[in-house]
Motif scaffolding. Structure first.
Motif, PDB file in Angstrom:
ATOM      1  N   LYS A 370       0.552  -0.836   0.153  1.00  0.00           N
ATOM      2  CA  LYS A 370      -0.260   0.167   0.167  1.00  0.00           C
ATOM      3  C   LYS A 370       0.946   1.221   0.275  1.00  0.00           C
ATOM      4  CE  LYS A 370      -3.916   1.993   2.927  1.00  0.00           C
ATOM      5  NZ  LYS A 370      -4.950   1.415   3.726  1.00  0.00           N
ATOM      6  N   ASN A 371       2.109   1.627   0.695  1.00  0.00           N
ATOM      7  CA  ASN A 371       3.039   2.852   0.880  1.00  0.00           C
ATOM      8  C   ASN A 371       3.512   2.794  -0.411  1.00  0.00           C
ATOM      9  OD1 ASN A 371       1.660   2.671   2.984  1.00  0.00           O
ATOM     10  ND2 ASN A 371       3.037   1.875   4.782  1.00  0.00           N
ATOM     11  N   LEU A 372       4.363   1.945  -0.900  1.00  0.00           N
ATOM     12  CA  LEU A 372       4.852   2.153  -1.677  1.00  0.00           C
ATOM     13  C   LEU A 372       3.401   2.175  -3.181  1.00  0.00           C
ATOM     14  CD1 LEU A 372       7.708  -0.959  -2.090  1.00  0.00           C
ATOM     15  CD2 LEU A 372       7.979   1.290  -1.523  1.00  0.00           C
ATOM     16  N   GLY A 373       3.268   2.086  -3.878  1.00  0.00           N
ATOM     17  CA  GLY A 373       2.019   1.741  -4.810  1.00  0.00           C
ATOM     18  C   GLY A 373       1.487   3.273  -4.519  1.00  0.00           C
ATOM     19  N   SER A 374       0.598   3.574  -3.634  1.00  0.00           N
ATOM     20  CA  SER A 374       0.512   5.044  -2.584  1.00  0.00           C
ATOM     21  C   SER A 374       1.974   6.496  -2.948  1.00  0.00           C
ATOM     22  CB  SER A 374      -0.103   5.544  -1.370  1.00  0.00           C
ATOM     23  OG  SER A 374      -0.743   3.967  -0.614  1.00  0.00           O
TER      24      SER A 374
END
Length: 447
Positions: A370-374
């Motif tokens: 989630k963090n890397l994609g965001s």
């Protein structure tokens, strides 16, 4: 026994590649553009489904909403890619996404894009899963499983490049399906079908949103936009034998992902009913197999999980090494095409170190995704969409949009301290900033 056979197979791949090394950069990066439809499909299916323990974690925790989070949005955008981008990518004769950025927006944009892609493709989440699985199966410390699993996953890539990745992916494709085609029928036969699950699951697990609310589900439909800038999709399309191979290979892969998602979501629901007090949901699948399968089939299932995870680690570690060695360091230093090959190979070590470090400092596979994609999606989505159009946008504006949108997403993530700051997920302000910067400059068509 099954694990020993699998390790022997990987060893044979390495030995075979040492007898027949890659003949140049094109052969190493895109397998000489000779991928057939079966090889293309099997490789893409396994590469994009390495998050198997994350799927188990999410299904155990939130139920059938797993399908709406990790299934439907990715089918949707993969279909868009197949329809509008696959054939175009194959026609381009490029090797990597930064090549496209440099052609359209200049070298600074290519360097910025390569930096973002390197961080996004470092297979940290998958390395973490591999460490968890090794820890569960052997009792070894997490860091030992992470380091040894990563080393094994990238060893054969060093010599053979994409050909090595595809050769192992074909076998791993069958192993991943065999694993769950064993586990799910055993669960159904021993405990019953839908009525058993319905009676034993918490109420929220049968709700479409898992009790999380609309935004928690909806944000993944924006994170899944990363599919349109997915370097593994582009690399396989660049490597496909024909444009039809690229287009129909993705379509076939979607069908296999739908079937596999049905199996994994079902297994996750059984894990929740049968293991309601599981302390670490990441272990849902291996714990379920340990509970319901005989020792021989448990070994087969564990090998299937290993194959599923390793097929993604080797692919993304390889993409990361190409991005770092050729697209970042090589492009920055002005290194020639063939001279970049040693840089790519040794960049595998740096990629592995980054992945291991990120994995050891994260406790959740889902959080890493989630963090890397965001952060990465707002930085790359609009620039790469514009790169496929005839809209005139200055390279300086593109670089500015990448850096500022990424900074905003990172700041939002930090301010939220694990939760959406002001009730808004960080991907949304990042996308708004990107559109605000690039929108006005993208209105004029190129002559």
């Amino acid at each position: 026994m099954a694990g020993a056979v699998y390790l022997l197979f990987l060893l044979l791949v390495v030995l075979r590649l040492f007898r027949r090394p890659s003949s140049g950069v094109v052969d190493y990066i895109v397998a000489g553009r000779r991928l057939t439809l079966p090889a293309f499909t099997a490789s893409l299916v396994t590469t994009w489904y390495g998050g198997i323990l994350g799927v188990g974690e999410y299904t155990w925790t939130y139920g059938i909403s797993n399908w709406l989070v990790f299934g439907v949005p990715y089918y949707l955008y993969a279909g868009v890619f197949a329809l509008f981008l696959a054939a175009r990518a194959r026609r381009s004769r490029m090797l990597t996404l930064p090549d496209l950025l440099e052609e359209r927006f200049g070298r600074p944009a290519a360097l910025a894009g390569a930096g973002v892609l390197f961080v996004m493709t470092a297979p940290a989440a998958y390395v973490l899963m591999l460490g968890v699985l090794v820890n569960f199966a052997t009792g070894w410390p997490l860091w030992v499983g992470v380091v040894l699993g990563t080393a094994l996953s990238v060893a054969y890539v060093f010599r053979g490049g994409l050909r090595a990745v595809v050769a192992t992916d074909i076998v791993q494709f069958f192993l991943m399906f065999i694993a769950f085609l064993v586990l799910v029928p055993v669960c159904v036969n021993r405990f019953g079908g839908w009525s058993f699950l319905k009676a034993g699951l918490p109420e929220g697990h049968l709700q479409w949103d898992g009790g999380l609310g609309f935004q928690a589900i909806g944000v993944w439909y924006f994170i899944a936009l990363a599919t349109l800038v997915e370097p593994a999709f582009y690399q396989r399309c660049y490597a496909a034998r024909t444009e039809k191979t690229a287009k129909w290979g993705i379509a076939a892969a979607i069908g296999f992902w739908i079937c596999f998602d049905f199996l994994t979501t079902t297994a996750g629901l059984y894990a929740r009913v049968l293991l309601p007090n599981l302390t670490d949901p990441v272990q849902a699948f291996p714990a379920l197999a340990q509970l319901v399968l005989p020792s021989f089939w448990q070994g087969i299932f564990t090998v299937g999980l290993l194959a599923t995870i390793m097929s993604t680690i080797d692919s993304y570690a390889f993409i990361g090494s190409v991005t770092l060695g050729r697209d970042l360091i090589g492009r920055w230093r002005g290194v020639g095409e063939e001279e970049s090959l040693p840089l790519i190979r040794w960049s595998l070590l740096a990629t592995a170190v980054v992945a291991v470090t990120l994995a050891l400092f994260s406790s959740s596979v889902i959080s890493l995704w989630k963090n890397l994609g965001s952060i990465g999606t707002p930085m790359l989505l609009l620039p790469l969409i514009l790169a496929h159009t005839r809209r005139a946008v200055s390279g300086r504006r593109v670089v500015g949009a990448m850096l500022i949108s990424g900074a905003v997403a990172v700041a939002w993530l930090i301010l939220g301290r694990g939760s959406p700051w002001l009730g808004v997920e960080p991907i949304f302000p990042g996308l708004v900033v990107s559109v605000a910067i690039l929108g006005p400059g993208s209105l004029k068509s190129k002559p």
